[in-house]
Design a protein around this motif. Structure first.
Motif, PDB file in Angstrom:
ATOM      1  N   ARG A  45      -4.754   6.545 -11.599  1.00 16.44           N
ATOM      2  CA  ARG A  45      -6.037   7.241 -11.677  1.00 16.44           C
ATOM      3  C   ARG A  45      -6.976   6.609 -12.707  1.00 16.44           C
ATOM      4  O   ARG A  45      -8.170   6.473 -12.459  1.00 16.44           O
ATOM      5  N   GLU A  46      -6.438   6.187 -13.850  1.00 15.15           N
ATOM      6  CA  GLU A  46      -7.287   5.741 -14.957  1.00 15.15           C
ATOM      7  C   GLU A  46      -7.561   4.238 -14.984  1.00 15.15           C
ATOM      8  O   GLU A  46      -8.580   3.820 -15.509  1.00 15.15           O
ATOM      9  N   LEU A  47      -6.666   3.442 -14.441  1.00 12.59           N
ATOM     10  CA  LEU A  47      -6.859   1.993 -14.453  1.00 12.59           C
ATOM     11  C   LEU A  47      -7.642   1.578 -13.207  1.00 12.59           C
ATOM     12  O   LEU A  47      -7.499   2.163 -12.140  1.00 12.59           O
ATOM     13  N   ASP A  48      -8.476   0.536 -13.348  1.00 13.40           N
ATOM     14  CA  ASP A  48      -9.246   0.033 -12.218  1.00 13.40           C
ATOM     15  C   ASP A  48      -8.401  -0.929 -11.399  1.00 13.40           C
ATOM     16  O   ASP A  48      -7.987  -1.971 -11.890  1.00 13.40           O
ATOM     17  N   ASP A  49      -8.156  -0.590 -10.134  1.00  9.14           N
ATOM     18  CA  ASP A  49      -7.328  -1.412  -9.235  1.00  9.14           C
ATOM     19  C   ASP A  49      -6.107  -1.963  -9.951  1.00  9.14           C
ATOM     20  O   ASP A  49      -5.924  -3.182 -10.061  1.00  9.14           O
ATOM     21  N   LEU A  71       6.100   4.006  -6.865  1.00 11.10           N
ATOM     22  CA  LEU A  71       5.008   3.407  -6.093  1.00 11.10           C
ATOM     23  C   LEU A  71       5.353   3.356  -4.606  1.00 11.10           C
ATOM     24  O   LEU A  71       4.509   3.643  -3.750  1.00 11.10           O
ATOM     25  N   ARG A  72       6.609   2.996  -4.287  1.00  6.50           N
ATOM     26  CA  ARG A  72       7.035   2.957  -2.879  1.00  6.50           C
ATOM     27  C   ARG A  72       6.976   4.363  -2.260  1.00  6.50           C
ATOM     28  O   ARG A  72       6.498   4.539  -1.140  1.00  6.50           O
ATOM     29  N   LYS A  73       7.453   5.365  -2.991  1.00  9.03           N
ATOM     30  CA  LYS A  73       7.432   6.746  -2.487  1.00  9.03           C
ATOM     31  C   LYS A  73       5.997   7.228  -2.265  1.00  9.03           C
ATOM     32  O   LYS A  73       5.698   7.882  -1.259  1.00  9.03           O
ATOM     33  N   LEU A  74       5.127   6.920  -3.218  1.00  5.43           N
ATOM     34  CA  LEU A  74       3.725   7.341  -3.090  1.00  5.43           C
ATOM     35  C   LEU A  74       3.056   6.660  -1.897  1.00  5.43           C
ATOM     36  O   LEU A  74       2.244   7.275  -1.202  1.00  5.43           O
ATOM     37  N   GLN A  75       3.421   5.388  -1.628  1.00  5.79           N
ATOM     38  CA  GLN A  75       2.876   4.684  -0.470  1.00  5.79           C
ATOM     39  C   GLN A  75       3.361   5.341   0.822  1.00  5.79           C
ATOM     40  O   GLN A  75       2.571   5.573   1.736  1.00  5.79           O
ATOM     41  N   ARG A  76       4.672   5.609   0.918  1.00 11.70           N
ATOM     42  CA  ARG A  76       5.245   6.226   2.118  1.00 11.70           C
ATOM     43  C   ARG A  76       4.633   7.604   2.372  1.00 11.70           C
ATOM     44  O   ARG A  76       4.432   8.005   3.515  1.00 11.70           O
ATOM     45  N   VAL A  87      -0.995   6.825  -1.957  1.00 14.68           N
ATOM     46  CA  VAL A  87      -1.506   5.633  -2.612  1.00 14.68           C
ATOM     47  C   VAL A  87      -1.520   4.507  -1.582  1.00 14.68           C
ATOM     48  O   VAL A  87      -0.740   4.499  -0.633  1.00 14.68           O
ATOM     49  N   THR A  88      -2.441   3.591  -1.738  1.00 16.73           N
ATOM     50  CA  THR A  88      -2.503   2.430  -0.859  1.00 16.73           C
ATOM     51  C   THR A  88      -2.469   1.170  -1.706  1.00 16.73           C
ATOM     52  O   THR A  88      -2.917   1.172  -2.856  1.00 16.73           O
ATOM     53  N   ARG A  89      -1.935   0.121  -1.086  1.00 13.86           N
ATOM     54  CA  ARG A  89      -1.877  -1.165  -1.781  1.00 13.86           C
ATOM     55  C   ARG A  89      -2.931  -2.053  -1.152  1.00 13.86           C
ATOM     56  O   ARG A  89      -2.959  -2.249   0.064  1.00 13.86           O
ATOM     57  N   ASP A  90      -3.790  -2.594  -1.991  1.00 18.36           N
ATOM     58  CA  ASP A  90      -4.875  -3.446  -1.528  1.00 18.36           C
ATOM     59  C   ASP A  90      -4.744  -4.780  -2.256  1.00 18.36           C
ATOM     60  O   ASP A  90      -5.142  -4.885  -3.425  1.00 18.36           O
ATOM     61  N   GLY A  91      -4.166  -5.769  -1.617  1.00 19.35           N
ATOM     62  CA  GLY A  91      -3.906  -7.042  -2.288  1.00 19.35           C
ATOM     63  C   GLY A  91      -2.840  -6.823  -3.339  1.00 19.35           C
ATOM     64  O   GLY A  91      -1.743  -6.353  -3.042  1.00 19.35           O
ATOM     65  N   ASP A  92      -3.160  -7.136  -4.588  1.00 24.42           N
ATOM     66  CA  ASP A  92      -2.227  -6.925  -5.690  1.00 24.42           C
ATOM     67  C   ASP A  92      -2.385  -5.553  -6.329  1.00 24.42           C
ATOM     68  O   ASP A  92      -1.530  -5.114  -7.080  1.00 24.42           O
ATOM     69  N   GLY A  93      -3.512  -4.862  -6.039  1.00 27.02           N
ATOM     70  CA  GLY A  93      -3.798  -3.611  -6.714  1.00 27.02           C
ATOM     71  C   GLY A  93      -3.420  -2.387  -5.902  1.00 27.02           C
ATOM     72  O   GLY A  93      -3.251  -2.445  -4.695  1.00 27.02           O
ATOM     73  N   TYR A  94      -3.307  -1.273  -6.612  1.00 23.92           N
ATOM     74  CA  TYR A  94      -3.012   0.015  -6.000  1.00 23.92           C
ATOM     75  C   TYR A  94      -4.195   0.948  -6.194  1.00 23.92           C
ATOM     76  O   TYR A  94      -4.961   0.809  -7.150  1.00 23.92           O
ATOM     77  N   ARG A  95      -4.305   1.912  -5.271  1.00 24.13           N
ATOM     78  CA  ARG A  95      -5.402   2.873  -5.365  1.00 24.13           C
ATOM     79  C   ARG A  95      -4.917   4.218  -4.845  1.00 24.13           C
ATOM     80  O   ARG A  95      -4.285   4.288  -3.791  1.00 24.13           O
ATOM     81  N   LEU A  96      -5.206   5.291  -5.605  1.00 21.58           N
ATOM     82  CA  LEU A  96      -4.865   6.647  -5.148  1.00 21.58           C
ATOM     83  C   LEU A  96      -5.770   7.028  -3.995  1.00 21.58           C
ATOM     84  O   LEU A  96      -6.944   6.679  -3.970  1.00 21.58           O
TER      85      LEU A  96
END
Length: 174
Positions: free
Chosen positions: A127-131, A155-160, A164-173
């Motif tokens: 939530r607090e870090l940018d990408d 991170l894997r559980k949140l994606q499933r 959360v989504t993974r966009d390139g190297d970064g994650y986003r809620l």
């Protein structure tokens, strides 16, 4: 705008009135007075001047007129009061309190105020870090005592779960 220093006919309190209202209430005894019937000691366009006159009158009533005369202006009274007396550290020291220990406790409280649970640490990083990258999330979580293996699993559980989504190297809620 005009300001008047007025006095209560019942209890003798002094206060500053802005403008020329129909009535004004005494701040001490709360009696309502017709403004035109109040004694106006000073009327001025400068609010600070009106307050200074009121303060001077109160100091003279209390027998502290000489001390008030030593103050340059009403507006510097706060600075004068700050310089008088002891600092907080001097007061605690005189009371036998170890000020170094107090500072250490304050530091511990500030650090624990941001204490997060494992999942909270991961979600707060997202939530607090940018990408944030996985490494950045791990670093943030490590500051809160969370190990890297847990971060990877979370991170894997949140994606499933689609949180959360993974966009390139970064994650986003989401």
């Amino acid at each position: 705008m005009t300001y008047a220093v007025v006095g209560c006919t019942d209890c003798g309190a002094l206060w500053v009135v802005e403008g020329r209202p129909q009535t004004s209430g005494c701040p001490r005894c709360e009696k309502r007075h017709q403004f035109s019937n109040l004694r106006q000691f000073v009327t001025t366009d400068d609010e600070d001047h009106a307050r200074e006159v009121r303060a001077s009158m109160l100091a003279n009533r209390a027998g502290h007129g000489d001390a008030f005369a030593d103050v340059e202006a009403f507006t510097t009274l706060g600075d004068f009061a700050e310089d008088a007396g002891m600092s907080d550290e001097e007061f605690l020291d005189a009371a036998g309190v170890d000020t170094d220990e107090v500072a250490a406790v304050e530091d511990r409280v500030e650090q624990s105020a941001r204490s997060l649970g494992k999942r909270d640490a991961v979600e707060t990083a997202l939530r607090e870090l940018d990408d944030p990258t996985e490494a950045e999330v791990k670093s943030f979580a490590a500051e809160h005592g969370v190990d890297g293996d847990y971060v990877e699993r979370a991170l894997r559980k949140l994606q499933r779960a689609g949180e959360v989504t993974r966009d390139g190297d970064g994650y986003r809620l989401l």
